[in-house]
Design a protein around this motif. Structure first.
Motif, short mmCIF file in Angstrom:
data_model
loop_
_atom_site.label_atom_id
_atom_site.label_comp_id
_atom_site.label_asym_id
_atom_site.label_seq_id
_atom_site.Cartn_x
_atom_site.Cartn_y
_atom_site.Cartn_z
N LEU A 161 0.84 -1.20 0.00
CA LEU A 161 0.00 0.00 0.00
C LEU A 161 0.87 1.25 0.00
O LEU A 161 1.90 1.29 0.67
CB LEU A 161 -0.91 0.04 1.23
N SER A 162 0.44 2.27 -0.73
CA SER A 162 1.17 3.53 -0.74
C SER A 162 1.00 4.23 0.61
O SER A 162 0.11 3.90 1.39
CB SER A 162 0.65 4.42 -1.86
N VAL A 163 1.84 5.21 0.86
CA VAL A 163 1.79 5.93 2.13
C VAL A 163 0.44 6.62 2.31
O VAL A 163 -0.12 6.59 3.41
CB VAL A 163 2.95 6.97 2.23
N ASP A 164 -0.09 7.22 1.26
CA ASP A 164 -1.37 7.91 1.42
C ASP A 164 -2.49 6.94 1.80
O ASP A 164 -3.35 7.26 2.62
CB ASP A 164 -1.73 8.74 0.18
N LYS A 165 -2.47 5.73 1.25
CA LYS A 165 -3.48 4.73 1.60
C LYS A 165 -3.29 4.26 3.05
O LYS A 165 -4.26 4.10 3.79
CB LYS A 165 -3.44 3.54 0.66
N ARG A 166 -2.03 4.01 3.44
CA ARG A 166 -1.75 3.57 4.81
C ARG A 166 -2.17 4.66 5.81
O ARG A 166 -2.78 4.37 6.84
CB ARG A 166 -0.28 3.23 4.99
N LEU A 167 -1.86 5.91 5.48
CA LEU A 167 -2.22 7.01 6.37
C LEU A 167 -3.73 7.17 6.45
O LEU A 167 -4.30 7.34 7.54
CB LEU A 167 -1.56 8.31 5.90
N ALA A 168 -4.40 7.09 5.31
CA ALA A 168 -5.87 7.20 5.29
C ALA A 168 -6.49 6.08 6.12
O ALA A 168 -7.40 6.33 6.92
CB ALA A 168 -6.38 7.16 3.85
N ASN A 169 -6.01 4.85 5.96
CA ASN A 169 -6.52 3.72 6.75
C ASN A 169 -6.30 3.95 8.24
O ASN A 169 -7.18 3.70 9.06
CB ASN A 169 -5.85 2.41 6.32
N PHE A 170 -5.10 4.42 8.60
CA PHE A 170 -4.79 4.68 10.00
C PHE A 170 -5.75 5.71 10.59
O PHE A 170 -6.31 5.51 11.67
CB PHE A 170 -3.34 5.16 10.15
N LYS A 209 -7.86 17.18 12.79
CA LYS A 209 -9.32 17.07 12.78
C LYS A 209 -9.77 16.61 11.39
O LYS A 209 -9.51 17.28 10.39
CB LYS A 209 -9.97 18.42 13.10
N ILE A 210 -10.41 15.46 11.34
CA ILE A 210 -10.93 14.92 10.08
C ILE A 210 -12.22 15.67 9.75
O ILE A 210 -13.16 15.66 10.53
CB ILE A 210 -11.20 13.40 10.18
N THR A 211 -12.24 16.33 8.60
CA THR A 211 -13.41 17.10 8.19
C THR A 211 -14.22 16.42 7.09
O THR A 211 -15.38 16.76 6.89
CB THR A 211 -12.99 18.51 7.72
N ASP A 212 -13.59 15.48 6.38
CA ASP A 212 -14.31 14.78 5.30
C ASP A 212 -13.87 13.31 5.28
O ASP A 212 -12.99 12.91 4.52
CB ASP A 212 -14.04 15.45 3.96
N ALA A 213 -14.52 12.52 6.14
CA ALA A 213 -14.17 11.09 6.25
C ALA A 213 -14.48 10.34 4.96
O ALA A 213 -13.81 9.35 4.65
CB ALA A 213 -14.90 10.47 7.43
N ALA A 214 -15.47 10.80 4.20
CA ALA A 214 -15.82 10.11 2.94
C ALA A 214 -14.68 10.21 1.94
O ALA A 214 -14.34 9.22 1.28
CB ALA A 214 -17.10 10.72 2.36
N LYS A 215 -14.08 11.39 1.80
CA LYS A 215 -12.93 11.54 0.91
C LYS A 215 -11.75 10.71 1.39
O LYS A 215 -11.02 10.12 0.59
CB LYS A 215 -12.50 13.01 0.81
N LEU A 216 -11.58 10.66 2.70
CA LEU A 216 -10.50 9.85 3.28
C LEU A 216 -10.73 8.38 2.96
O LEU A 216 -9.78 7.67 2.60
CB LEU A 216 -10.45 10.09 4.79
N ALA A 217 -11.96 7.92 3.05
CA ALA A 217 -12.30 6.53 2.73
C ALA A 217 -12.06 6.25 1.25
O ALA A 217 -11.60 5.16 0.89
CB ALA A 217 -13.75 6.24 3.10
N ASP A 218 -12.34 7.23 0.39
CA ASP A 218 -12.06 7.06 -1.04
C ASP A 218 -10.57 6.83 -1.29
O ASP A 218 -10.18 5.98 -2.10
CB ASP A 218 -12.52 8.29 -1.84
N ILE A 219 -9.73 7.60 -0.60
CA ILE A 219 -8.28 7.43 -0.74
C ILE A 219 -7.86 6.03 -0.26
O ILE A 219 -7.06 5.37 -0.90
CB ILE A 219 -7.52 8.52 0.01
N ALA A 220 -8.41 5.62 0.86
CA ALA A 220 -8.06 4.32 1.44
C ALA A 220 -8.46 3.17 0.52
O ALA A 220 -7.75 2.17 0.41
CB ALA A 220 -8.72 4.16 2.80
N GLU A 221 -9.59 3.31 -0.18
CA GLU A 221 -10.10 2.23 -1.02
C GLU A 221 -9.50 2.20 -2.40
O GLU A 221 -9.36 1.14 -3.01
CB GLU A 221 -11.62 2.33 -1.12
N ASN A 222 -9.18 3.36 -2.98
CA ASN A 222 -8.70 3.41 -4.37
C ASN A 222 -7.23 3.30 -4.50
O ASN A 222 -6.37 3.39 -3.93
CB ASN A 222 -9.19 4.69 -5.05
#
Length: 127
Positions: free
Chosen positions: A53-62, A114-127
């Motif tokens: 997994l790329s760093v952005d995906k790992r960070l988003a998952n975390f 502070k997470i302001t858009d969890a949906a966008k974060l989930a998109d990063i984690a999934e894609n």
């Protein structure tokens, strides 16, 4: 290395003593095997994430795991602590958090992340 995140009480048992206890009590032996296999599974999962997994995906998952676990959209970890958890360098975590901030996904302050858009974060984690 062990890093405690909250106050702990520990009991250190000599390996010989533990071996005798486990040898005489099937429940202790079973428990120790269960814990060891769970920890081994956690290590393998972490290695797979680091390699595949790329760093952005790992960070988003975390970040998603933390807001789910704590039922709070504010993450109180330092960038250094996050880097240790996801197997990266602090500088990389800082850059990635900044890019997430520029996308409107989170806000970074001295008080935390502070997470302001969890949906966008989930998109990063999934894609």
């Amino acid at each position: 290395m062990i890093e405690a995140e909250s106050d702990c009480r520990l009991l250190v048992i000599n390996t010989d003593v533990f071996s005798r206890i486990a040898g005489n009590n099937i429940w202790v032996e079973n428990f120790s095997y269960k814990i060891a296999s769970e920890r081994f599974s956690d290590v393998i999962e972490a290695i797979q994430k680091i390699f595949f997994l790329s760093v952005d995906k790992r960070l988003a998952n975390f970040l998603l795991e933390e807001i789910s676990k704590n039922h709070n959209c504010i993450i109180l970890f330092t960038h250094e602590q996050i880097a240790k958890y996801i197997g990266s360098a602090r500088e990389v975590v800082t850059r990635t958090l900044k890019s997430f901030s520029e996308l409107g996904i989170l806000e970074i302050s001295r008080k935390g992340i502070k997470i302001t858009d969890a949906a966008k974060l989930a998109d990063i984690a999934e894609n």
